[in-house]
Design an enzyme around this catalytic site. Sequence first.
Site, PDB file in Angstrom:
ATOM      1  N   LYS A  54       0.841  -1.208   0.000  1.00  0.00           N
ATOM      2  CA  LYS A  54       0.000   0.000   0.000  1.00  0.00           C
ATOM      3  C   LYS A  54       0.872   1.254   0.000  1.00  0.00           C
ATOM      4  O   LYS A  54       0.601   2.221  -0.712  1.00  0.00           O
ATOM      5  CB  LYS A  54      -0.945  -0.025   1.214  1.00  0.00           C
ATOM      6  CG  LYS A  54      -2.022  -1.093   1.094  1.00  0.00           C
ATOM      7  CD  LYS A  54      -2.793  -1.332   2.392  1.00  0.00           C
ATOM      8  CE  LYS A  54      -3.708  -2.552   2.207  1.00  0.00           C
ATOM      9  NZ  LYS A  54      -4.507  -2.876   3.398  1.00  0.00           N
ATOM     10  N   GLN A  98      -4.798  -1.546   9.624  1.00  0.00           N
ATOM     11  CA  GLN A  98      -4.590  -2.856   8.997  1.00  0.00           C
ATOM     12  C   GLN A  98      -5.156  -3.964   9.875  1.00  0.00           C
ATOM     13  O   GLN A  98      -4.932  -3.981  11.094  1.00  0.00           O
ATOM     14  CB  GLN A  98      -3.084  -3.063   8.735  1.00  0.00           C
ATOM     15  CG  GLN A  98      -2.754  -4.328   7.975  1.00  0.00           C
ATOM     16  CD  GLN A  98      -3.326  -4.353   6.547  1.00  0.00           C
ATOM     17  OE1 GLN A  98      -3.509  -3.310   5.915  1.00  0.00           O
ATOM     18  NE2 GLN A  98      -3.620  -5.535   6.054  1.00  0.00           N
ATOM     19  N   ASP A 121     -11.153   2.438   3.740  1.00  0.00           N
ATOM     20  CA  ASP A 121     -11.356   0.989   3.600  1.00  0.00           C
ATOM     21  C   ASP A 121     -12.830   0.664   3.337  1.00  0.00           C
ATOM     22  O   ASP A 121     -13.150  -0.442   2.891  1.00  0.00           O
ATOM     23  CB  ASP A 121     -10.947   0.282   4.907  1.00  0.00           C
ATOM     24  CG  ASP A 121      -9.601  -0.414   4.820  1.00  0.00           C
ATOM     25  OD1 ASP A 121      -9.242  -0.852   3.715  1.00  0.00           O
ATOM     26  OD2 ASP A 121      -8.938  -0.530   5.858  1.00  0.00           O
TER      27      ASP A 121
END
Length: 296
Positions: A54, A98, A121
């Site tokens: 990422k 995460q 997200d």
Amino acid sequence: MSAKIIDGKKVAGITRDEVRQDVEDWLDAGNRPPFLQVLLVGNDPASNVYVGAKTRACKEVGIETDTHRLPDTVSAKELKKTIHRFNDDDSIDGILVQLPLPSHLSSHDVIEAIDHKKDVDGFHPMNVGRLTVGQPSFRSCTPAGIFELFKYYSIPTKGKHAVVVGASNIVGRPISIMLSKEDSEGKATTTICHKYTKDLTAHTISADILIVAAGQPNLVKGEMVKEGVVVVDVGINRVADETKEKGYTLVGDCHFESVQEKASWITPVPGGVGPMTVAMLMKNTLLAAKRSIYPE
Ligand code: GUN
């Protein structure tokens, strides 16, 4: 039939190129670069790899990013305090925690602490709820990436029978919502299977579109699908392999050789869905910077 390959690596590259151009235009218009704040708790090797990918993608498209690391002993209170600080910081556009988190932390609780306007997200209940009722929202990156692949390869979903194997909050549930919506993208008749599904084959065999996101290597085999099915394999499983330098091979949730003999289209593992997830995160972060989903 031998399936054509849905090349996620290629489409993700095209998507990142588009985002890079959009970021350039955004800067040319006098704006500061978009900023993605990543939070990484503990030292899970797979999470380290994903966050690395990422971060590299951010650099490639001109998005600024920082990874804030916390020990796996961090309390929920301390973690949420950090998130609240990021929520209040106007120089941060997107926040990503995460997953998975250490078992003493509730991912629901932590995700809900993120400002939904910065939830790139698309995991916050506000974004999932708005997706469900057809309001603008951040869309979870893997499902959004799968739709991008369908668009690129002109694979229709309208009126098809879509079967989703796996009901996770990250992939299975949001993709089933998107596929089933009659007023926008999916327009498919949708079945969701999970670990309590009694006869999995009875469902997979009737799928025109099969999305497998169960986290179980080789769960779906050739005899479980019909001729011409479109197969999207979301699984990324490490299987021990002494012949490989790393000691493992990455395989999907489908038995690739037997399924690809019957499918019309199939995503490989790796190089299928995975790169699209990262590319869609770049897109969401730019949308967050532009305040496109939630105008001020
Ligand atoms: N862990 C596995 N996939 C994801 C993802 O898409 N986002 C986050 N934050 N964590 C993950």
